[in-house]
Design an enzyme around this catalytic site. Sequence first.
Site, short mmCIF file in Angstrom:
data_model
loop_
_atom_site.label_atom_id
_atom_site.label_comp_id
_atom_site.label_asym_id
_atom_site.label_seq_id
_atom_site.Cartn_x
_atom_site.Cartn_y
_atom_site.Cartn_z
N ILE A 76 5.13 -13.22 3.47
CA ILE A 76 5.24 -14.51 2.79
C ILE A 76 6.66 -14.71 2.27
CG2 ILE A 76 2.79 -14.53 2.15
CD1 ILE A 76 3.54 -13.34 -0.54
N CYS B 42 0.64 -31.52 -10.37
CA CYS B 42 1.14 -32.19 -9.17
C CYS B 42 1.64 -33.59 -9.47
CB CYS B 42 0.05 -32.25 -8.09
SG CYS B 42 0.60 -33.09 -6.59
N HIS C 229 -0.37 -15.74 6.33
CA HIS C 229 -0.71 -15.71 4.90
C HIS C 229 0.16 -16.65 4.08
CE1 HIS C 229 -2.63 -11.48 5.57
NE2 HIS C 229 -3.38 -12.45 6.00
N GLN D 126 2.32 -11.45 8.57
CA GLN D 126 1.49 -11.50 7.37
C GLN D 126 2.39 -11.72 6.16
OE1 GLN D 126 -0.21 -7.46 8.58
NE2 GLN D 126 -1.86 -8.31 7.40
N SER E 97 -0.28 -2.03 7.54
CA SER E 97 -1.29 -0.99 7.43
C SER E 97 -2.51 -1.34 8.28
CB SER E 97 -1.69 -0.81 5.96
OG SER E 97 -2.12 -2.04 5.43
N ARG F 35 0.77 -1.24 0.00
CA ARG F 35 0.00 0.00 0.00
C ARG F 35 0.80 1.29 0.00
NH1 ARG F 35 -2.61 -3.93 2.30
NH2 ARG F 35 -4.71 -4.39 1.57
P1 NAD Z 1 0.75 -3.07 3.56
O1 NAD Z 1 1.51 -2.87 2.30
O2 NAD Z 1 -0.72 -2.91 3.55
O3 NAD Z 1 1.31 -2.10 4.66
C1 NAD Z 1 2.69 -1.90 4.87
C2 NAD Z 1 2.79 -0.80 5.90
O4 NAD Z 1 4.15 -0.66 6.28
C3 NAD Z 1 2.33 0.56 5.39
O5 NAD Z 1 1.41 1.06 6.32
C4 NAD Z 1 3.61 1.40 5.33
O6 NAD Z 1 3.38 2.73 5.75
C5 NAD Z 1 4.52 0.70 6.29
N1 NAD Z 1 5.94 0.72 5.93
C6 NAD Z 1 6.50 0.29 4.78
N2 NAD Z 1 7.84 0.36 4.86
C7 NAD Z 1 8.13 0.87 6.09
C8 NAD Z 1 9.34 1.18 6.77
N3 NAD Z 1 10.53 0.96 6.20
N4 NAD Z 1 9.27 1.71 8.01
C9 NAD Z 1 8.06 1.94 8.59
N5 NAD Z 1 6.88 1.65 8.01
C10 NAD Z 1 6.92 1.12 6.78
O7 NAD Z 1 1.17 -4.48 4.13
P2 NAD Z 1 0.44 -5.48 5.13
O8 NAD Z 1 -0.26 -4.75 6.19
O9 NAD Z 1 1.46 -6.50 5.48
O10 NAD Z 1 -0.69 -6.16 4.24
C11 NAD Z 1 -0.44 -6.55 2.92
C12 NAD Z 1 -0.55 -8.03 2.59
O11 NAD Z 1 0.32 -8.25 1.47
C13 NAD Z 1 -0.05 -8.95 3.66
O12 NAD Z 1 -1.10 -9.75 3.95
C14 NAD Z 1 1.08 -9.77 3.05
O13 NAD Z 1 0.70 -11.12 3.03
C15 NAD Z 1 1.21 -9.35 1.62
N6 NAD Z 1 2.55 -8.87 1.21
C16 NAD Z 1 3.66 -9.46 1.73
C17 NAD Z 1 4.93 -9.01 1.38
C18 NAD Z 1 6.13 -9.68 1.98
O14 NAD Z 1 6.05 -10.85 2.32
N7 NAD Z 1 7.25 -8.99 2.14
C19 NAD Z 1 5.07 -7.92 0.49
C20 NAD Z 1 3.89 -7.34 -0.04
C21 NAD Z 1 2.63 -7.82 0.34
ZN ZN Z 2 -1.45 -33.08 -5.48
#
Ligand code: NAD
Ligand code: ZN
Length: 254
Positions: free
Chosen positions: A107, A158, A125, A105, A201, A40
Amino acid sequence: MAFADKDDVRRLADLLEAAESVVIFTGAGISTESGIPDFRSPGGLWTKYKPIDFSDFMASEEMRRESWRRKFAMDRTMTTAEPNRGHRAVARLVDTGKVSAVITQNIDGLHQASGIPDMQVIELHGNATYAKCLGCGLRHELDPIKEAFLVDEAMPVCTGCGSEFMKTATISFGQSMPEAEMARAQRETLACDLFIAIGSSLVVYPAAGFPVMAKQNGSGMVILNREPTDLDQYADLVINGEIGPTLGDAVAVN
Ligand code: NAD
Ligand code: ZN
């Protein structure tokens, strides 16, 4: 880049010192400093790709193909990413016995890569570093799938049960949450005296329900994010700052 207020960092260090059992809850924000975009933030994945809903994945081979395309387009970032200072600070807290579990959350597997035992990482997740057959549950490594897909977009089948419903081992929007992980996350949340939500977020439910659950159960609750979140009003301490420097300073980890 916004740095956290020094008094806030000290308060976090004090809260950690006073707590007996801490649960850390993380979102995509803890991994942006490792080069993995979040959903986001400006320029995040959300702005490029509309997520593929689980029902669309199941209903359409083209959607399944598209999900592999996206996966392998993103794969270099994911496979070369390394834990950053924020992950290392969390790992240190686990190592000292202060943190009983990390509910994530994410992955990307970076908490495990930072040295936290698998047993103490609760992945709500799922995990995108391997695939799973939706028919029989068999785990499949990604390398052979990727090799074949990159030649002519060949779809994986598979080897265990012949199903064509193969997917990274992640939980899509519309897919049911993993029961065992949800139950464990709830147990941990209800047993802690300090809950720290980092880099989420806090809008994706049911995962985002845990910080409020902790608070309502009488635990302290801290939110660390560079931006305000919808749940700030429930927190005892909100720290707006970058995760790596903030946690690194609070825990004295480089
Ligand atoms: P989100 O993208 O909705 O929120 C990320 C939050 O982190 C934001 O509010 C942002 O302001 C904050 N942020 C980003 N970088 C930052 C930093 N360096 N310092 C401080 N704040 C920072 O992510 P979410 O809430 O985890 O939800 C998104 C879904 O997407 C999750 O369910 C997840 O499974 C998936 N996802 C995972 C990854 C991963 O595994 N790295 C990456 C993208 C999305
Ligand atoms: Zn299978």
